[in-house]
Design an enzyme around this catalytic site. Sequence first.
Site, PDB file in Angstrom:
ATOM      1  N   ARG A  15      29.707  39.517  30.839  1.00  0.00           N
ATOM      2  CA  ARG A  15      30.822  40.422  31.133  1.00  0.00           C
ATOM      3  C   ARG A  15      31.447  40.104  32.494  1.00  0.00           C
ATOM      4  O   ARG A  15      32.524  39.543  32.575  1.00  0.00           O
ATOM      5  CB  ARG A  15      30.325  41.883  31.083  1.00  0.00           C
ATOM      6  CG  ARG A  15      31.424  42.929  31.056  1.00  0.00           C
ATOM      7  CD  ARG A  15      32.049  43.252  32.387  1.00  0.00           C
ATOM      8  NE  ARG A  15      31.082  43.724  33.378  1.00  0.00           N
ATOM      9  CZ  ARG A  15      31.394  43.877  34.665  1.00  0.00           C
ATOM     10  NH1 ARG A  15      32.602  43.598  35.116  1.00  0.00           N
ATOM     11  NH2 ARG A  15      30.478  44.298  35.530  1.00  0.00           N
ATOM     12  N   ASP A  16      30.726  40.377  33.558  1.00  0.00           N
ATOM     13  CA  ASP A  16      31.307  40.197  34.892  1.00  0.00           C
ATOM     14  C   ASP A  16      31.578  38.717  35.154  1.00  0.00           C
ATOM     15  O   ASP A  16      32.531  38.359  35.857  1.00  0.00           O
ATOM     16  CB  ASP A  16      30.339  40.754  35.955  1.00  0.00           C
ATOM     17  CG  ASP A  16      31.040  41.123  37.245  1.00  0.00           C
ATOM     18  OD1 ASP A  16      32.255  40.869  37.357  1.00  0.00           O
ATOM     19  OD2 ASP A  16      30.374  41.657  38.144  1.00  0.00           O
ATOM     20  N   HIS A 207      24.386  45.455  43.070  1.00  0.00           N
ATOM     21  CA  HIS A 207      25.243  44.501  42.363  1.00  0.00           C
ATOM     22  C   HIS A 207      26.014  43.705  43.427  1.00  0.00           C
ATOM     23  O   HIS A 207      27.016  44.198  43.956  1.00  0.00           O
ATOM     24  CB  HIS A 207      26.181  45.315  41.454  1.00  0.00           C
ATOM     25  CG  HIS A 207      27.184  44.540  40.679  1.00  0.00           C
ATOM     26  ND1 HIS A 207      27.135  44.411  39.304  1.00  0.00           N
ATOM     27  CD2 HIS A 207      28.309  43.860  41.058  1.00  0.00           C
ATOM     28  CE1 HIS A 207      28.158  43.707  38.881  1.00  0.00           C
ATOM     29  NE2 HIS A 207      28.899  43.360  39.931  1.00  0.00           N
ATOM     30  N   HIS A 209      28.078  40.357  44.795  1.00  0.00           N
ATOM     31  CA  HIS A 209      28.763  39.073  44.653  1.00  0.00           C
ATOM     32  C   HIS A 209      28.416  38.281  45.923  1.00  0.00           C
ATOM     33  O   HIS A 209      27.999  38.861  46.931  1.00  0.00           O
ATOM     34  CB  HIS A 209      30.265  39.299  44.481  1.00  0.00           C
ATOM     35  CG  HIS A 209      30.588  39.911  43.134  1.00  0.00           C
ATOM     36  ND1 HIS A 209      31.189  39.214  42.125  1.00  0.00           N
ATOM     37  CD2 HIS A 209      30.341  41.147  42.635  1.00  0.00           C
ATOM     38  CE1 HIS A 209      31.312  39.998  41.052  1.00  0.00           C
ATOM     39  NE2 HIS A 209      30.807  41.185  41.344  1.00  0.00           N
ATOM     40  N   CYS A 240      35.941  38.907  40.508  1.00  0.00           N
ATOM     41  CA  CYS A 240      36.647  40.094  40.055  1.00  0.00           C
ATOM     42  C   CYS A 240      38.125  39.758  40.040  1.00  0.00           C
ATOM     43  O   CYS A 240      38.685  39.356  41.060  1.00  0.00           O
ATOM     44  CB  CYS A 240      36.362  41.291  40.959  1.00  0.00           C
ATOM     45  SG  CYS A 240      37.203  42.766  40.369  1.00  0.00           S
ATOM     46  N   ASN A 249      28.980  36.454  40.926  1.00  0.00           N
ATOM     47  CA  ASN A 249      27.801  37.295  41.152  1.00  0.00           C
ATOM     48  C   ASN A 249      26.691  36.417  41.718  1.00  0.00           C
ATOM     49  O   ASN A 249      26.658  35.211  41.492  1.00  0.00           O
ATOM     50  CB  ASN A 249      27.311  37.877  39.820  1.00  0.00           C
ATOM     51  CG  ASN A 249      28.277  38.880  39.235  1.00  0.00           C
ATOM     52  OD1 ASN A 249      29.201  38.521  38.536  1.00  0.00           O
ATOM     53  ND2 ASN A 249      28.072  40.142  39.543  1.00  0.00           N
TER      54      ASN A 249
HETATM   55  P1  HMG Z   1      47.257  50.677  31.419  1.00  0.00           P
HETATM   56  O1  HMG Z   1      48.126  49.485  31.234  1.00  0.00           O
HETATM   57  O2  HMG Z   1      47.603  51.662  32.487  1.00  0.00           O
HETATM   58  O3  HMG Z   1      46.958  51.518  30.107  1.00  0.00           O
HETATM   59  O4  HMG Z   1      45.781  50.128  31.684  1.00  0.00           O
HETATM   60  P2  HMG Z   1      47.784  51.935  28.868  1.00  0.00           P
HETATM   61  O5  HMG Z   1      47.103  53.145  28.357  1.00  0.00           O
HETATM   62  O6  HMG Z   1      49.248  51.968  29.203  1.00  0.00           O
HETATM   63  O7  HMG Z   1      47.525  50.729  27.830  1.00  0.00           O
HETATM   64  C1  HMG Z   1      48.126  49.461  27.933  1.00  0.00           C
HETATM   65  C2  HMG Z   1      47.795  48.692  26.652  1.00  0.00           C
HETATM   66  O8  HMG Z   1      46.381  48.438  26.587  1.00  0.00           O
HETATM   67  C3  HMG Z   1      48.116  49.474  25.394  1.00  0.00           C
HETATM   68  O9  HMG Z   1      48.436  48.519  24.393  1.00  0.00           O
HETATM   69  C4  HMG Z   1      46.802  50.139  25.046  1.00  0.00           C
HETATM   70  O10 HMG Z   1      46.678  50.442  23.684  1.00  0.00           O
HETATM   71  C5  HMG Z   1      45.815  49.078  25.433  1.00  0.00           C
HETATM   72  P3  HMG Z   1      49.949  48.372  23.829  1.00  0.00           P
HETATM   73  O11 HMG Z   1      50.298  49.717  23.305  1.00  0.00           O
HETATM   74  O12 HMG Z   1      50.768  47.993  25.039  1.00  0.00           O
HETATM   75  O13 HMG Z   1      49.847  47.309  22.805  1.00  0.00           O
HETATM   76  N1  HMG Z   1      44.507  49.631  25.804  1.00  0.00           N
HETATM   77  C6  HMG Z   1      43.345  49.161  25.336  1.00  0.00           C
HETATM   78  N2  HMG Z   1      43.040  48.192  24.475  1.00  0.00           N
HETATM   79  C7  HMG Z   1      41.731  47.973  24.210  1.00  0.00           C
HETATM   80  N3  HMG Z   1      40.734  48.667  24.798  1.00  0.00           N
HETATM   81  C8  HMG Z   1      40.996  49.650  25.681  1.00  0.00           C
HETATM   82  C9  HMG Z   1      42.356  49.935  25.978  1.00  0.00           C
HETATM   83  N4  HMG Z   1      42.951  50.820  26.788  1.00  0.00           N
HETATM   84  C10 HMG Z   1      44.280  50.634  26.684  1.00  0.00           C
HETATM   85  N5  HMG Z   1      39.994  50.303  26.245  1.00  0.00           N
HETATM   86  C11 HMG Z   1      43.396  50.285  31.597  1.00  0.00           C
HETATM   87  C12 HMG Z   1      44.693  50.982  31.946  1.00  0.00           C
HETATM   88  C13 HMG Z   1      42.267  51.107  32.176  1.00  0.00           C
HETATM   89  C14 HMG Z   1      43.274  50.205  30.076  1.00  0.00           C
HETATM   90  C15 HMG Z   1      43.412  48.861  32.177  1.00  0.00           C
HETATM   91  O14 HMG Z   1      43.723  48.946  33.519  1.00  0.00           O
HETATM   92  C16 HMG Z   1      42.113  48.119  32.020  1.00  0.00           C
HETATM   93  O15 HMG Z   1      41.692  47.790  30.916  1.00  0.00           O
HETATM   94  N6  HMG Z   1      41.474  47.785  33.157  1.00  0.00           N
HETATM   95  C17 HMG Z   1      40.200  47.095  33.163  1.00  0.00           C
HETATM   96  C18 HMG Z   1      40.175  46.133  34.308  1.00  0.00           C
HETATM   97  C19 HMG Z   1      38.836  45.469  34.376  1.00  0.00           C
HETATM   98  O16 HMG Z   1      38.166  45.286  33.368  1.00  0.00           O
HETATM   99  N7  HMG Z   1      38.432  45.060  35.587  1.00  0.00           N
HETATM  100  C20 HMG Z   1      37.200  44.421  35.811  1.00  0.00           C
HETATM  101  C21 HMG Z   1      36.013  45.322  35.597  1.00  0.00           C
HETATM  102  S1  HMG Z   1      35.475  46.211  37.030  1.00  0.00           S
HETATM  103  C22 HMG Z   1      34.484  45.101  37.855  1.00  0.00           C
HETATM  104  O17 HMG Z   1      34.438  43.945  37.520  1.00  0.00           O
HETATM  105  C23 HMG Z   1      33.610  45.601  38.957  1.00  0.00           C
HETATM  106  C24 HMG Z   1      32.134  45.654  38.587  1.00  0.00           C
HETATM  107  O18 HMG Z   1      31.650  44.369  38.218  1.00  0.00           O
HETATM  108  C25 HMG Z   1      31.303  46.170  39.762  1.00  0.00           C
HETATM  109  C26 HMG Z   1      31.625  45.462  41.081  1.00  0.00           C
HETATM  110  O19 HMG Z   1      31.505  44.236  41.180  1.00  0.00           O
HETATM  111  O20 HMG Z   1      32.029  46.201  41.971  1.00  0.00           O
HETATM  112  C27 HMG Z   1      31.901  46.599  37.414  1.00  0.00           C
HETATM  113 MG    MG Z   2      31.040  42.795  39.695  1.00  0.00          MG
END
Ligand code: HMG
Ligand code: MG
Length: 296
Positions: A15-16, A207, A209, A240, A249
């Site tokens: 995932r990450d 966690h 990086h 990220c 990571n």
């Molecule tokens: P948005 O653009 O504001 O949301 O995104 P929306 O509701 O307007 O949706 C946009 C489109 O995405 C729509 O499709 C939705 O249906 C679809 P369209 O109508 O345009 O065809 N959609 C989805 N599709 C599938 N699954 C879903 C979903 N939700 C909406 N769940 C949103 C808001 C939260 C969805 C977006 O910003 C997002 O997905 N963000 C995720 C970003 C991400 O994954 N970042 C990395 C993870 S965090 C990380 O890595 C840190 C961590 O490792 C810890 C650390 O290191 O600190 C965990």
């Molecule tokens: Mg991370």
Amino acid sequence: MLFPSKVKMVEVGPRDGLQNEEKIIDTKIKIEFINRLSATGLSVIEATSFVSPKWIPQLADHEEVYKKITKKTNVAYPVLVPNLKGFENALACGVKEIAVFTTPSETFSQRNTNMTAAESMRIIADILQAANANQIHVRGYISCVLGCPYEGDISTQAVADMAETLVRLGCYEISLGDTIGVGTPGKTDRLLKTVMEKIPREKIAVHFHDTYGQALTNIYVALSNGIHVIDSAVAGLGGCPYAKGASGNVASEDVLYMLNGLGIETGVDLNELISVGRFIAKQVGKPVQSKVSNAK
Ligand code: HMG
Ligand code: MG
């Protein structure tokens, strides 16, 4: 010094790791990757992310990956979920455990999820309510705990308060994310001590990086505080996408080598892990970012 006798390693490479690799990996390779990780003795493998494919195209195949991996009974395969839509999709795929994520940094919250931190907490509360009703276990991530790419220093008290709220809402474990790898041992120690005033150490995971090469030292500090859950990714995959400059990571191979040296039990086989790390690095087309793997 409160070193644990046993550590749970949480493998976040699928995932990450893969979410931030430029090359989009074929679904079949991802499935083989996770199946091979399942044979190393790991008990938790974060399999994928039910996020928007527009935001993270690398994991757009999350449904197929989750459905097709071989699920061992003694291994948990959590998936990351950003909203109720992701939760419902995950539930429909038979997911048993999810991870939610938030951050005290307003700017990072906006860039990562297009929400304010308060909105993200409200959404997490809704997800937790739905998850509890369906007996789904929920892990909580807090990002940027030791620094934010946009806002710089982050208040340790704000992190601790957020951890307390997530536990109150029903998260069984809180993973403290040094998203951009800027933490140092002293800061890590202060953060952990502040968070432990609010939630029990048994519920804390770390966690890191490894951008500044401090991750292993910071993990050692966490171990000395009795923390017994460590996130890592084989081959040091990842980063990220919304945090410029964030490197991968900490490598699982390097974490395991250190734990073995400390006589801390994990149940994970180092040679097997090295072999899986080399396999996925080759597929990604990047060198393995693990000193231990490269030295063997
Ligand atoms: P948005 O653009 O504001 O949301 O995104 P929306 O509701 O307007 O949706 C946009 C489109 O995405 C729509 O499709 C939705 O249906 C679809 P369209 O109508 O345009 O065809 N959609 C989805 N599709 C599938 N699954 C879903 C979903 N939700 C909406 N769940 C949103 C808001 C939260 C969805 C977006 O910003 C997002 O997905 N963000 C995720 C970003 C991400 O994954 N970042 C990395 C993870 S965090 C990380 O890595 C840190 C961590 O490792 C810890 C650390 O290191 O600190 C965990
Ligand atoms: Mg991370």
